[in-house]
Design an enzyme around this catalytic site. Structure first.
Site, mmCIF file in Angstrom:
data_model
loop_
_atom_site.group_PDB
_atom_site.id
_atom_site.type_symbol
_atom_site.label_atom_id
_atom_site.label_comp_id
_atom_site.label_asym_id
_atom_site.label_seq_id
_atom_site.Cartn_x
_atom_site.Cartn_y
_atom_site.Cartn_z
ATOM 1 N N TRP A 1 0.814 -1.208 0.000
ATOM 2 C CA TRP A 1 0.000 0.000 0.000
ATOM 3 C C TRP A 1 0.858 1.274 0.000
ATOM 4 O O TRP A 1 0.469 2.305 0.538
ATOM 5 C CB TRP A 1 -0.973 0.011 1.189
ATOM 6 C CG TRP A 1 -1.854 -1.206 1.210
ATOM 7 C CD1 TRP A 1 -1.698 -2.307 2.000
ATOM 8 C CD2 TRP A 1 -2.994 -1.470 0.388
ATOM 9 N NE1 TRP A 1 -2.668 -3.249 1.726
ATOM 10 C CE2 TRP A 1 -3.495 -2.762 0.744
ATOM 11 C CE3 TRP A 1 -3.661 -0.752 -0.622
ATOM 12 C CZ2 TRP A 1 -4.598 -3.342 0.133
ATOM 13 C CZ3 TRP A 1 -4.774 -1.325 -1.227
ATOM 14 C CH2 TRP A 1 -5.230 -2.606 -0.850
ATOM 15 N N LYS B 1 -5.863 -0.707 -5.365
ATOM 16 C CA LYS B 1 -6.651 0.524 -5.404
ATOM 17 C C LYS B 1 -5.857 1.582 -6.152
ATOM 18 O O LYS B 1 -4.650 1.453 -6.342
ATOM 19 C CB LYS B 1 -6.940 1.034 -3.983
ATOM 20 C CG LYS B 1 -8.059 0.314 -3.254
ATOM 21 C CD LYS B 1 -8.377 0.990 -1.929
ATOM 22 C CE LYS B 1 -9.547 0.296 -1.230
ATOM 23 N NZ LYS B 1 -9.868 0.949 0.057
ATOM 24 N N ASP C 1 -31.750 -2.485 -19.371
ATOM 25 C CA ASP C 1 -32.635 -2.060 -18.286
ATOM 26 C C ASP C 1 -32.911 -0.555 -18.370
ATOM 27 O O ASP C 1 -32.049 0.225 -18.761
ATOM 28 C CB ASP C 1 -31.958 -2.383 -16.943
ATOM 29 C CG ASP C 1 -32.672 -1.732 -15.781
ATOM 30 O OD1 ASP C 1 -33.801 -2.154 -15.469
ATOM 31 O OD2 ASP C 1 -32.123 -0.775 -15.194
ATOM 32 N N GLU D 1 -36.101 -2.464 -22.401
ATOM 33 C CA GLU D 1 -37.157 -2.343 -21.400
ATOM 34 C C GLU D 1 -37.696 -0.916 -21.488
ATOM 35 O O GLU D 1 -37.107 0.017 -20.948
ATOM 36 C CB GLU D 1 -36.619 -2.612 -19.989
ATOM 37 C CG GLU D 1 -37.727 -2.592 -18.947
ATOM 38 C CD GLU D 1 -37.242 -2.338 -17.522
ATOM 39 O OE1 GLU D 1 -37.900 -2.816 -16.591
ATOM 40 O OE2 GLU D 1 -36.227 -1.642 -17.338
#
Length: 682
Positions: A88, A124, A342, A397
C-alpha cells in the site's frame, strides 16, 4: 410528403407514415448519431476499435508479466497505484497524466514472465485532489471485487490474473445462426435453489441449466451479474460494471456456466444496466475523482430521484468509451450473446418517465423532453453490437412505446431487436385485483395482447421479476393466495379456488405465448406457479432468505399440483418449437365474444380456442377457420397430466364446413369446456 432517404434517418417513414410530422426530429436524431460516430471514426479508428476500451484501460498484462494500468480521472492532480503487492505504498508506483485526464503507470515484472502483482490480491488507485485531499478508489475497469463482512461492508478491488491452467477455456462460441422463436427464461443465479442462502454459478450450471433446456426455453436472461454492493437491489444498483458478481463465484465459474448453456443450445443474454449507477463512492464510480461530474451529469440532472442513483452523461466521450466497451467486454470475455437493456425509458427522456402516462401521442416521443445524447448512445450501442456480432440479440425495457425503437439504426431507428410488452403483465394483475371473472372483457384482453407496433418485434410475458417483488405477488398467488399453503397436494380436496387458479394460470400463460408477441419470457419459478413473492435479505426482514429462493422442490414432489403447471409449460414451449408461431405473422382473431367469454384465433396453421367463462361449457360451438380440412386435437389445457378434468376427447376429429363464419371461409364445431384452451391443427 417528406422524401424518404436511407441516409438521413427518415427511412422509418416507410414502415410508419404517422411519423411524417416528426421527420425533422428524426433527421436531427440521426444527424446527432452520425456526428458522434464521425468523431469516433476520426479520433479512435472507428466504432469497433473505440468499443475495445477494456483492452487498453484498467489493467493490461503483457506477455512478460508486466502490468500497465490506465484510469480516467481528470480532476485528480496526482495518482498512484497501491495494493498488497507494494504494501500500500503511496510512492512505489506513481502515475502520469495525459492531456485527456487519463492516468497511467507500468509495473514491471519481478522476473521475465512473473507478474509483480499477485493474482487475486487487493489493489486501489490513490488520488490527490486540487484541494490537497487524498482519496482511494477501486479501479473502474476492475474485473473482480469481493466483500469480507468480518472487516467491512465495503467491497475490495482484486487483480484477477489466474495462472493459465486455472483460466477457463471456452469450448463453444456465440451462436452461428439467428435465434428463432425466442423463448426466454429470466433467471437470477443467487435465488436459484430452495436453499436459504446465495446459490452459486456452479450450482446454477449443474442444477438449473438442464431444467431450462427440458422446459423448452432456448434463451436465458441473466439478472444481477454486474457487481452490485447491495444484494437487495436485485442487481440494479451496479457498482462495478466490468466485475461479475463475486457472491455467486469466480469469473471462471461464470464463463463455465455460459459455455455449458451454449453446449445445451441456449442463447445467453445479460441484463445490462446502463441507465444509472449506484451512488456508492468507496466501492462504486460515483465522485470517482472527487468531482460530481466525471461519469455523470452534475447536480440534479445527474441524480434519479426515485432510484436514488447517479445518471450517466452520455454526451461525454470517455463515458461512451466506458459503456460501449462494457458491452464488448461481456460479449468477448464471457461470451454472452446479447443484452436486455434495463431502464431504457429512463434513459430516453429527461423526465425519466416519472409522472408521464404516455398516451401514445407521437408528440410525446419527440421534442424537448427527449434526451438526445442518450438516444445517440443507444443507437451507437446497437450499431456497434449488430455490426460486430451478426446474431446478437438486444431487448429494450421501455414502457413508453417509443416508435422506431426496434427498427435498424440505418433506417433511423434506435436499433433494438425487441421491446418488452410491459402493458401485458399490468393488465393481468389489474384483472385479478379489480374484476370478477365474469367482468373480464375479451376485447380488452385481445387488444392488450395485440397492440404492438407494426414490424417492431416484442417480447410478451404474463409476469417477470417485477411482478414478484415485495409489495406484489406472483400470478399464482394472486389466483390462489393462502389456499396454496393447504390445498396444493393431490391428497387434499381440489377446492374451487385451486381449480380456478390452475386453469387460469395455464390459460393466461398460453394466450400470452400464442397471441402476445414475437418472443416469450418467463421469470424462473413461475413456470410452475411459484407461490408468494420475492424479497431479498435486508434489515427490514431480518436478513431473511425465506423469499429470496426458488422452491424447485415443489415440482420435484410428485404429490403436489405444481407439477401440472410445470408440465403445461413444457408442452407449450415444445409445441411452439414445432409450429413456430412466434416466428409467424400476427394472429388472425376471428372471435371475441363477451357473453360467452370466448377468444378464437389462428396462427402458424393452428386454431386456438380459449373459453374464459367461469362456469359455461359449450357443446357444438361453431368457430371460423380459414383452411378447410380435417382437424385434430393438438393440445388442451384440460388434459389430466396438466391437472385438468379430461373433458376433451384427445382422439377427436373435426371436419370443416365450407361456409363463411366470423370472417373465415369455413367453420367447424367443437366442445369447449369452461376455463380451457383447445388447440386444433390439420
Amino acid at each position: 410528403m417528406t422524401a424518404v432517404s436511407l441516409s438521413d434517418g427518415t427511412a422509418v417513414l416507410k414502415t410508419d407514415p404517422w411519423l411524417e410530422p416528426f421527420s425533422g426530429a428524426l433527421r436531427e436524431r440521426y444527424a446527432a448519431y452520425q456526428k458522434q460516430r464521425t468523431i469516433i471514426e476520426e479520433h479512435e479508428g472507428g466504432l469497433a476499435e473505440f468499443s475495445k476500451g477494456y483492452k487498453s484501460m484498467g489493467f493490461q498484462i503483457d506477455k512478460n508479466g508486466g502490468v500497465r494500468y490506465r484510469e480516467w480521472a481528470s480532476n485528480a492532480t496526482e495518482a498512484r497505484l497501491i495494493g498488497e503487492f507494494n504494501n500500500w505504498s503511496h510512492t512505489a508506483n506513481p502515475m502520469t497524466k495525459s492531456p485527456f485526464g487519463v492516468w497511467e503507470c507500468y509495473v514491471p515484472p519481478v522476473s521475465p514472465g512473473v507478474c509483480a502483482i499477485p493474482h487475486d490480491s487487493m489493489v486501489k488507485i490513490s488520488m490527490t485532489l486540487p484541494g490537497g485531499e487524498s482519496i482511494d478508489r477501486i479501479p473502474t475497469w476492475i474485473t473482480r471485487v469481493t466483500q469480507d463482512l468480518n472487516i467491512s461492508p465495503i467491497y475490495d478491488g482484486r487483480f484477477w490474473n489466474p495462472p493459465k491452467e486455472q483460466q477457463y477455456q471456452f469450448k463453444h462460441g456465440h451462436s452461428t445462426r439467428p435465434v428463432e422463436g425466442l423463448k426466454i427464461y429470466e433467471a437470477h443465479v443467487g435465488i436459484s435453489s430452495p436453499n436459504m442462502r446465495v446459490t452459486t454459478y456452479k450450482e446454477f450450471e449443474v442444477d438449473v441449466l438442464p431444467k431450462i433446456k427440458q422446459l423448452g426455453y432456448n434463451c436465458i436472461q441473466m439478472m444481477a451479474i454486474m457487481e452490485h454492493a447491495y444484494y437487495a437491489s436485485f442487481g440494479y444498483q451496479v457498482t462495478n460494471f466490468f466485475a461479475a458478481s463475486s457472491r455467486f463465484g469466480t469469473p471462471e465459474e461464470l464463463k463455465s456456466l455460459v459455455d455449458k448453456a451454449h453446449e445445451l443450445g441456449l442463447t445467453v443474454l445479460l441484463d445490462v444496466v446502463h441507465s444509472h449507477a449506484s451512488k456508492n463512492i468507496l466501492d462504486g464510480i460515483n465522485m470517482y475523482d472527487g468531482s460530481d461530474h466525471l461519469y455523470f451529469h452534475e447536480g440534479g440532472r445527474g441524480r434519479h430521484d426515485q432510484w436514488d442513483s447517479r445518471l450517466f452523461n452520455y454526451g461525454q466521450h470517455e463515458v461512451l468509451r466506458f459503456l460501449l466497451s462494457n458491452l464488448r467486454f461481456w460479449m468477448d470475455i464471457y461470451m454472452f450473446d446479447g443484452f436486455r437493456f434495463d431502464g431504457v425509458t429512463s434513459m430516453m427522456y429527461k423526465h425519466h418517465g416519472i409522472g408521464s402516462g404516455f398516451s401514445g401521442g407521437y408528440h410525446e416521443y419527440f421534442g424537448d423532453s427527449v434526451d438526445l445524447e442518450a438516444m445517440v448512445y443507444l443507437m451507437l450501442a446497437n450499431a456497434m453490437l449488430h455490426e460486430t456480432y451478426p446474431h446478437v440479440v438486444t431487448i429494450a425495457e421501455d414502457v413508453s412505446g417509443m416508435p422506431t425503437l426496434c427498427r435498424p439504426v440505418a433506417e433511423g431507428g434506435v436499433g433494438f431487436d425487441y421491446r418488452l410488452s410491459m402493458a401485458i403483465p399490468d393488465m393481468w394483475i389489474k384483472l385479478l385485483k379489480e374484476y370478477t371473472d365474469d367482468q373480464w372483457e375479451m376485447g380488452q384482453i385481445v387488444h392488450n395482447l395485440t397492440n404492438r407496433r407494426h414490424l417492431e418485434k416484442s417480447v410478451a410475458y404474463a409476469e417477470s421479476h417485477d411482478q414478484a417483488l415485495v409489495g406484489d405477488k406472483t400470478l399464482a398467488f394472486w389466483l390462489m393466495d393462502k389456499e396454496m399453503y393447504d390445498f396444493m397436494s393431490d391428497l387434499s380436496p381440489l377446492t374451487p379456488i385451486i381449480d380456478r387458479g390452475l386453469a387460469l394460470h395455464k390459460m393466461i400463460r398460453f394466450i400470452v405465448h400464442t397471441l402476445g408477441g414475437e418472443a416469450y419470457l418467463n421469470f424462473e419459478g413461475n413456470e410452475f406457479g411459484h407461490p408468494e413473492w420475492m424479497d431479498f435479505p435486508r434489515e427490514g426482514n431480518g436478513n431473511s432468505f425465506a423469499h429470496a429462493r426458488r422452491q424447485f422442490n415443489l415440482v420435484d414432489d410428485k404429490l403436489l399440483r405444481y407439477k401440472y403447471l410445470y408440465e403445461f409449460d413444457v408442452a407449450m414451449n415444445w409445441l411452439e418449437d414445432k409450429y413456430k408461431w412466434l416466428n409467424s405473422p400476427q394472429a388472425y382473431v376471428s372471435l371475441k365474444h363477451e357473453g360467452d367469454k370466448m377468444i378464437v384465433f389462428e396462427r402458424a396453421g393452428l386454431l386456438f380456442i380459449f373459453n374464459f367463462h367461469p362456469t359455461q361449457s359449450f357443446t357444438d360451438y361453431r368457430v371460423g377457420v380459414d383452411t378447410a380440412g380435417e382437424y385434430k386435437v393438438i393440445l388442451t389445457s384440460d388434459e389430466t397430466r396438466f391437472g385438468g378434468h379430461n373433458r376433451i376427447d384427445m382422439g377427436g376429429r373435426y371436419f370443416t364446413t365450407p361456409m363463411e363464419w366470423n370472417g373465415r371461409k369455413n367453420w367447424l364445431q367443437v366442445y369447449s369446456p369452461s376455463r380451457t384452451v383447445l388447440v386444433l391443427g390439420l
